[in-house]
Design a protein around this motif. Structure first.
Motif, PDB file in Angstrom:
ATOM      1  N   ALA A  93     -14.187 -18.584   3.419  1.00  0.00           N
ATOM      2  CA  ALA A  93     -14.991 -18.605   4.640  1.00  0.00           C
ATOM      3  C   ALA A  93     -14.204 -18.135   5.862  1.00  0.00           C
ATOM      4  N   LEU A  94     -12.874 -18.118   5.774  1.00  0.00           N
ATOM      5  CA  LEU A  94     -12.044 -17.655   6.887  1.00  0.00           C
ATOM      6  C   LEU A  94     -12.053 -16.142   7.012  1.00  0.00           C
ATOM      7  N   ALA A  95     -12.519 -15.441   5.993  1.00  0.00           N
ATOM      8  CA  ALA A  95     -12.469 -13.993   5.964  1.00  0.00           C
ATOM      9  C   ALA A  95     -13.643 -13.375   6.717  1.00  0.00           C
ATOM     10  N   ASP A  96     -13.515 -12.086   7.015  1.00  0.00           N
ATOM     11  CA  ASP A  96     -14.609 -11.345   7.637  1.00  0.00           C
ATOM     12  C   ASP A  96     -15.713 -11.049   6.627  1.00  0.00           C
ATOM     13  N   ARG A  97     -15.316 -10.903   5.366  1.00  0.00           N
ATOM     14  CA  ARG A  97     -16.266 -10.537   4.328  1.00  0.00           C
ATOM     15  C   ARG A  97     -15.736 -11.053   2.999  1.00  0.00           C
ATOM     16  N   THR A  98     -16.646 -11.361   2.093  1.00  0.00           N
ATOM     17  CA  THR A  98     -16.253 -11.898   0.793  1.00  0.00           C
ATOM     18  C   THR A  98     -16.847 -11.049  -0.328  1.00  0.00           C
ATOM     19  N   VAL A  99     -16.005 -10.735  -1.295  1.00  0.00           N
ATOM     20  CA  VAL A  99     -16.423 -10.043  -2.511  1.00  0.00           C
ATOM     21  C   VAL A  99     -16.287 -11.029  -3.656  1.00  0.00           C
ATOM     22  N   GLY A 100     -17.324 -11.188  -4.452  1.00  0.00           N
ATOM     23  CA  GLY A 100     -17.285 -12.117  -5.572  1.00  0.00           C
ATOM     24  C   GLY A 100     -16.958 -11.419  -6.876  1.00  0.00           C
ATOM     25  N   LEU A 101     -16.144 -12.082  -7.697  1.00  0.00           N
ATOM     26  CA  LEU A 101     -15.847 -11.598  -9.041  1.00  0.00           C
ATOM     27  C   LEU A 101     -16.243 -12.670 -10.045  1.00  0.00           C
ATOM     28  N   LEU A 102     -16.744 -12.224 -11.172  1.00  0.00           N
ATOM     29  CA  LEU A 102     -17.058 -13.127 -12.270  1.00  0.00           C
ATOM     30  C   LEU A 102     -16.866 -12.357 -13.571  1.00  0.00           C
ATOM     31  N   ASP A 103     -15.977 -12.868 -14.411  1.00  0.00           N
ATOM     32  CA  ASP A 103     -15.690 -12.231 -15.699  1.00  0.00           C
ATOM     33  C   ASP A 103     -15.336 -10.759 -15.539  1.00  0.00           C
ATOM     34  N   GLY A 104     -14.533 -10.469 -14.507  1.00  0.00           N
ATOM     35  CA  GLY A 104     -14.053  -9.111 -14.308  1.00  0.00           C
ATOM     36  C   GLY A 104     -15.027  -8.158 -13.668  1.00  0.00           C
ATOM     37  N   ARG A 105     -16.181  -8.656 -13.233  1.00  0.00           N
ATOM     38  CA  ARG A 105     -17.192  -7.804 -12.615  1.00  0.00           C
ATOM     39  C   ARG A 105     -17.478  -8.265 -11.190  1.00  0.00           C
ATOM     40  N   ARG A 106     -17.798  -7.315 -10.346  1.00  0.00           N
ATOM     41  CA  ARG A 106     -18.150  -7.639  -8.972  1.00  0.00           C
ATOM     42  C   ARG A 106     -19.596  -8.126  -8.917  1.00  0.00           C
ATOM     43  N   VAL A 107     -19.800  -9.269  -8.271  1.00  0.00           N
ATOM     44  CA  VAL A 107     -21.134  -9.855  -8.262  1.00  0.00           C
ATOM     45  C   VAL A 107     -21.785  -9.903  -6.886  1.00  0.00           C
ATOM     46  N   ASN A 108     -20.987  -9.819  -5.810  1.00  0.00           N
ATOM     47  CA  ASN A 108     -21.611  -9.821  -4.488  1.00  0.00           C
ATOM     48  C   ASN A 108     -20.609  -9.421  -3.429  1.00  0.00           C
ATOM     49  N   ALA A 109     -21.101  -9.192  -2.227  1.00  0.00           N
ATOM     50  CA  ALA A 109     -20.269  -8.952  -1.040  1.00  0.00           C
ATOM     51  C   ALA A 109     -20.996  -9.567   0.134  1.00  0.00           C
ATOM     52  N   VAL A 110     -20.411 -10.579   0.751  1.00  0.00           N
ATOM     53  CA  VAL A 110     -21.113 -11.346   1.783  1.00  0.00           C
ATOM     54  C   VAL A 110     -20.356 -11.283   3.097  1.00  0.00           C
ATOM     55  N   ASP A 111     -21.075 -10.995   4.169  1.00  0.00           N
ATOM     56  CA  ASP A 111     -20.519 -11.041   5.516  1.00  0.00           C
ATOM     57  C   ASP A 111     -20.668 -12.454   6.063  1.00  0.00           C
ATOM     58  N   PRO A 112     -19.895 -12.835   7.100  1.00  0.00           N
ATOM     59  CA  PRO A 112     -19.939 -14.206   7.618  1.00  0.00           C
ATOM     60  C   PRO A 112     -21.316 -14.652   8.068  1.00  0.00           C
ATOM     61  N   ASP A 113     -22.173 -13.716   8.511  1.00  0.00           N
ATOM     62  CA  ASP A 113     -23.492 -14.128   8.981  1.00  0.00           C
ATOM     63  C   ASP A 113     -24.473 -14.353   7.837  1.00  0.00           C
ATOM     64  N   GLY A 114     -23.958 -14.182   6.585  1.00  0.00           N
ATOM     65  CA  GLY A 114     -24.793 -14.437   5.437  1.00  0.00           C
ATOM     66  C   GLY A 114     -25.491 -13.202   4.909  1.00  0.00           C
ATOM     67  N   ALA A 115     -25.371 -12.087   5.604  1.00  0.00           N
ATOM     68  CA  ALA A 115     -25.992 -10.860   5.136  1.00  0.00           C
ATOM     69  C   ALA A 115     -25.169 -10.271   4.009  1.00  0.00           C
ATOM     70  N   GLU A 116     -25.847  -9.632   3.101  1.00  0.00           N
ATOM     71  CA  GLU A 116     -25.131  -9.028   1.983  1.00  0.00           C
ATOM     72  C   GLU A 116     -24.458  -7.764   2.452  1.00  0.00           C
ATOM     73  N   GLY A 117     -23.197  -7.574   2.057  1.00  0.00           N
ATOM     74  CA  GLY A 117     -22.436  -6.397   2.461  1.00  0.00           C
ATOM     75  C   GLY A 117     -22.566  -5.292   1.437  1.00  0.00           C
ATOM     76  N   ARG A 118     -21.628  -4.318   1.508  1.00  0.00           N
ATOM     77  CA  ARG A 118     -21.656  -3.205   0.577  1.00  0.00           C
ATOM     78  C   ARG A 118     -21.437  -3.720  -0.828  1.00  0.00           C
ATOM     79  N   ASP A 119     -22.164  -3.216  -1.771  1.00  0.00           N
ATOM     80  CA  ASP A 119     -21.960  -3.647  -3.142  1.00  0.00           C
ATOM     81  C   ASP A 119     -21.343  -2.521  -3.948  1.00  0.00           C
ATOM     82  N   ALA A 120     -21.064  -2.818  -5.216  1.00  0.00           N
ATOM     83  CA  ALA A 120     -20.359  -1.845  -6.040  1.00  0.00           C
ATOM     84  C   ALA A 120     -21.165  -0.560  -6.186  1.00  0.00           C
ATOM     85  N   CYS A 121     -22.477  -0.663  -6.227  1.00  0.00           N
ATOM     86  CA  CYS A 121     -23.303   0.524  -6.437  1.00  0.00           C
ATOM     87  C   CYS A 121     -23.172   1.486  -5.273  1.00  0.00           C
ATOM     88  N   SER A 122     -22.988   0.970  -4.059  1.00  0.00           N
ATOM     89  CA  SER A 122     -22.912   1.834  -2.892  1.00  0.00           C
ATOM     90  C   SER A 122     -21.640   2.653  -2.883  1.00  0.00           C
TER      91      SER A 122
END
Length: 242
Positions: A210-239
């Motif tokens: 939560a201290l970061a500007d943005r968070t990227v989630g990993l699960l089992d070696g795969r990217r699952v999300n990218a979240v900005d502090p305001d809760g909006a979804e950020g750039r994802d792997a497809c982009s």
């Protein structure tokens, strides 16, 4: 090869890597903006350390590309990658790895001394960081005479002393008590922002992420999300795919 976006200091595309036949990264892509604090969040064993090692040039992915400031890290020679890590990157691991024969300030000053900086200037910079991390009184002690939390603070000072372009922090406070953890993280993030250091922070702790500007989630070696502090979804792997 496709060049990375101009506003990304780090860029990775379709990283794949296995350890002893088990997938650690499976097609992970991401970009890290200049001066951004990016948290890579996920449970233990999800591939966070492998990703940071690939991004920092410690480990070559078996497939995929890693770029730093438009330079292809994945095609560099071992010597070029070593120089990159020495001159442009900082690294903090979950356990402090210090040179036992050196004092705390000498350990903290090591990156500057290896660059040829004068001993006086290197010591002054190291002492400044040790003071900021509340470890100044321990400057003349060797690692065996320090507490675990003090050794980790010395390791953090060593990573920051040369003002790296990118700081990789792999669970940097995992071995510390909560009070130490909070203080060190505040110092680390404040230093990064004041010195415009890009930070890639791996953590399994949602409070740390939560201290970061943005968070990227990993699960089992795969990217699952990218979240900005305001809760909006950020750039994802497809982009980032081509």
């Amino acid at each position: 090869m496709v060049a990375p976006p101009d506003n990304d200091v780090l860029w990775a595309r379709s990283l794949h890597h296995t350890h002893n036949g088990s997938p650690a990264l499976s097609g992970v892509s991401l970009g890290v903006r200049e001066s951004e604090i990016l948290a890579v969040h996920g449970p233990r064993g999800c591939g966070k350390t492998t990703l940071l090692r690939c991004l920092s040039g410690q480990l070559l992915p078996q497939e995929g590309e890693v770029w730093f400031n438009s330079a292809p890290v994945h095609t560099m020679s071992p010597l070029q990658r070593e120089r990159l890590r020495r001159d442009r990157f900082g690294w903090i691991g979950p356990e402090p790895v210090l040179v036992p024969e050196l004092t705390a300030w000498e350990n903290a000053a090591l990156p500057l001394l290896l660059r040829g900086c004068s001993r006086r200037a290197a010591k002054s910079a190291a002492l400044e960081w040790l003071e900021r991390l509340d470890t100044g009184p321990c400057a003349s002690r060797r690692p065996h005479a320090l507490l675990q939390s003090q050794r980790q603070r010395v390791a953090i000072a060593r990573a920051l002393v040369s003002t790296p372009t990118v700081l990789f922090a792999d669970e940097p406070t995992a071995a510390l008590y909560s009070a130490d953890r909070a203080q060190i993280l505040r110092t680390l993030t404040a230093a990064a922002r004041s010195h415009r250091i890009t930070v890639v922070l791996a953590t399994h702790d949602a409070d740390v992420a939560a201290l970061a500007d943005r968070t990227v989630g990993l699960l089992d070696g795969r990217r699952v999300n990218a979240v900005d502090p305001d809760g909006a979804e950020g750039r994802d792997a497809c982009s980032l795919s081509v």
